[in-house]
Design an enzyme around this catalytic site. Structure first.
Site, PDB file in Angstrom:
ATOM      1  N   PRO A  91       0.822  -1.222   0.000  1.00 29.57           N
ATOM      2  CA  PRO A  91       0.000   0.000   0.000  1.00 29.57           C
ATOM      3  C   PRO A  91       0.850   1.263   0.000  1.00 29.57           C
ATOM      4  O   PRO A  91       0.334   2.350  -0.246  1.00 29.57           O
ATOM      5  CB  PRO A  91      -0.812  -0.094   1.292  1.00 29.57           C
ATOM      6  CG  PRO A  91      -0.561  -1.440   1.871  1.00 29.57           C
ATOM      7  CD  PRO A  91       0.598  -2.064   1.177  1.00 29.57           C
ATOM      8  N   ARG A 156      -3.441  -7.336 -20.811  1.00 26.46           N
ATOM      9  CA  ARG A 156      -4.390  -6.860 -21.822  1.00 26.46           C
ATOM     10  C   ARG A 156      -3.723  -5.948 -22.835  1.00 26.46           C
ATOM     11  O   ARG A 156      -4.233  -5.759 -23.925  1.00 26.46           O
ATOM     12  CB  ARG A 156      -5.550  -6.085 -21.166  1.00 26.46           C
ATOM     13  CG  ARG A 156      -6.402  -6.941 -20.278  1.00 26.46           C
ATOM     14  CD  ARG A 156      -7.584  -6.169 -19.714  1.00 26.46           C
ATOM     15  NE  ARG A 156      -8.604  -5.947 -20.718  1.00 26.46           N
ATOM     16  CZ  ARG A 156      -8.790  -4.824 -21.383  1.00 26.46           C
ATOM     17  NH1 ARG A 156      -8.028  -3.786 -21.130  1.00 26.46           N
ATOM     18  NH2 ARG A 156      -9.717  -4.726 -22.292  1.00 26.46           N
ATOM     19  N   ASP A 171     -10.500   1.490 -24.479  1.00 27.55           N
ATOM     20  CA  ASP A 171     -10.819   1.300 -23.064  1.00 27.55           C
ATOM     21  C   ASP A 171     -10.936   2.620 -22.346  1.00 27.55           C
ATOM     22  O   ASP A 171     -10.257   3.571 -22.673  1.00 27.55           O
ATOM     23  CB  ASP A 171      -9.677   0.552 -22.362  1.00 27.55           C
ATOM     24  CG  ASP A 171      -9.688  -0.912 -22.664  1.00 27.55           C
ATOM     25  OD1 ASP A 171     -10.703  -1.389 -23.169  1.00 27.55           O
ATOM     26  OD2 ASP A 171      -8.666  -1.556 -22.382  1.00 27.55           O
TER      27      ASP A 171
HETATM   28  N1  ADE Z   1      -0.827  -5.262  -0.110  1.00 32.22           N
HETATM   29  C1  ADE Z   1      -1.772  -4.938   0.803  1.00 32.22           C
HETATM   30  N2  ADE Z   1      -2.548  -3.934   0.366  1.00 32.22           N
HETATM   31  C2  ADE Z   1      -2.078  -3.600  -0.876  1.00 32.22           C
HETATM   32  C3  ADE Z   1      -2.455  -2.621  -1.838  1.00 32.22           C
HETATM   33  N3  ADE Z   1      -3.457  -1.780  -1.630  1.00 32.22           N
HETATM   34  N4  ADE Z   1      -1.755  -2.572  -2.984  1.00 32.22           N
HETATM   35  C4  ADE Z   1      -0.730  -3.404  -3.196  1.00 32.22           C
HETATM   36  N5  ADE Z   1      -0.325  -4.346  -2.327  1.00 32.22           N
HETATM   37  C5  ADE Z   1      -0.991  -4.445  -1.168  1.00 32.22           C
END
Ligand code: ADE
Length: 246
Positions: A91, A156, A171
């Site tokens: 994240p 893709r 797209d």
């Molecule tokens: N691992 C946990 N949450 C994540 C996210 N939002 N993006 C990428 N990897 C992750």
């Protein structure tokens, strides 16, 4: 395009990567997905991949040794090219979007590290991963689903994977706009009619309608996207009629 996945949960990839677009692309040899179990790069009897954080607190941290050994083994055997990116899904990474998918699609090969637990040892970020990617501002249980999202969006864009080059080019986001509405038969369903212009067979008029409806939808739902789009004089006229920028 070759993908190498480093994960503690190999089984998660079996269904999604065997069906639909990904399954077909793999069978046709356009992409390949190589899933590697991080535990195969441990040396103790319990195949330990995590440990307590030095800082204390809840949760476990993924140890650096198995991840370094996994990547180094792949590089040394020639399975993973020296210059191929090693991407950590987290994240905290760069936000994944269509532009990043396009950048990644230019590579021949990607390695994707799926973190679990509270996170990975910082030395993995600093000295092993070449990039960090987040698929959005929410926290998943691990990087596996994120890796699949990245793989599908990138695949893709690989030549031959989707039906026609045109269908990928139209797209949502490739044009910078959201996609126009789509209709199929019947032309009237429960009294709701498809727009006449779509049944007219006038290709130029259909294309203008599609462009205008793309603009309308983007204005209604994601006006922030309009800033990044090159607009023609006609686009501007339509947008003014829709109440934008007047
Ligand atoms: N691992 C946990 N949450 C994540 C996210 N939002 N993006 C990428 N990897 C992750």
């Amino acid at each position: 395009m070759r993908f190498h996945i480093l994960t503690l949960f190999s089984g998660m990839f079996e269904g999604p990567m065997g069906e639909s677009i990904m399954g077909r692309a793999r069978r046709r040899g356009l992409i390949s997905v190589h899933v590697h179990d991080i535990r195969d790069f441990t040396h103790d009897r319990r195949r330990t991949v995590d440990d307590y954080p030095y800082s204390g607190g809840p949760g476990m941290v993924m140890k650096p040794e198995p991840l370094f050994e996994a990547v180094e083994t792949l590089r040394e055997s020639g399975e993973l090219g020296e210059a191929s990116p090693v991407i950590l899904l987290t994240p905290q990474g760069r936000r994944f979007d269509q532009r990043l998918a396009e950048e990644l699609a230019e590579r021949e090969e990607l390695a994707l590290i799926c973190g679990r637990y509270e996170g990975v040892d910082e030395r993995v970020r600093e000295h092993l991963a070449t990039d960090e990617i987040s698929i959005g501002d929410y926290v998943l249980g691990g990087g596996e689903l994120a890796a699949m999202v990245v793989m599908e969006a990138v695949s893709r864009l690989v030549s031959g994977v989707v039906g026609s080059a045109e269908s990928a080019a139209n797209d949502s986001f490739t044009t910078g706009l959201l996609q126009h509405p789509l209709y199929t038969r019947p032309s009237v369903f429960r009294g709701w009619a498809a727009p006449d212009v779509l049944l007219s067979g006038h290709h130029a008029e259909v294309a203008r309608w599609q462009r205008r409806e793309s603009l309308r939808r983007t204005l209604e739902r994601r006006p922030d996207l309009l800033d990044g789009v090159e607009l023609s004089a006609e686009d501007r006229k339509w947008l003014r009629e829709m109440g934008y920028g007047t």
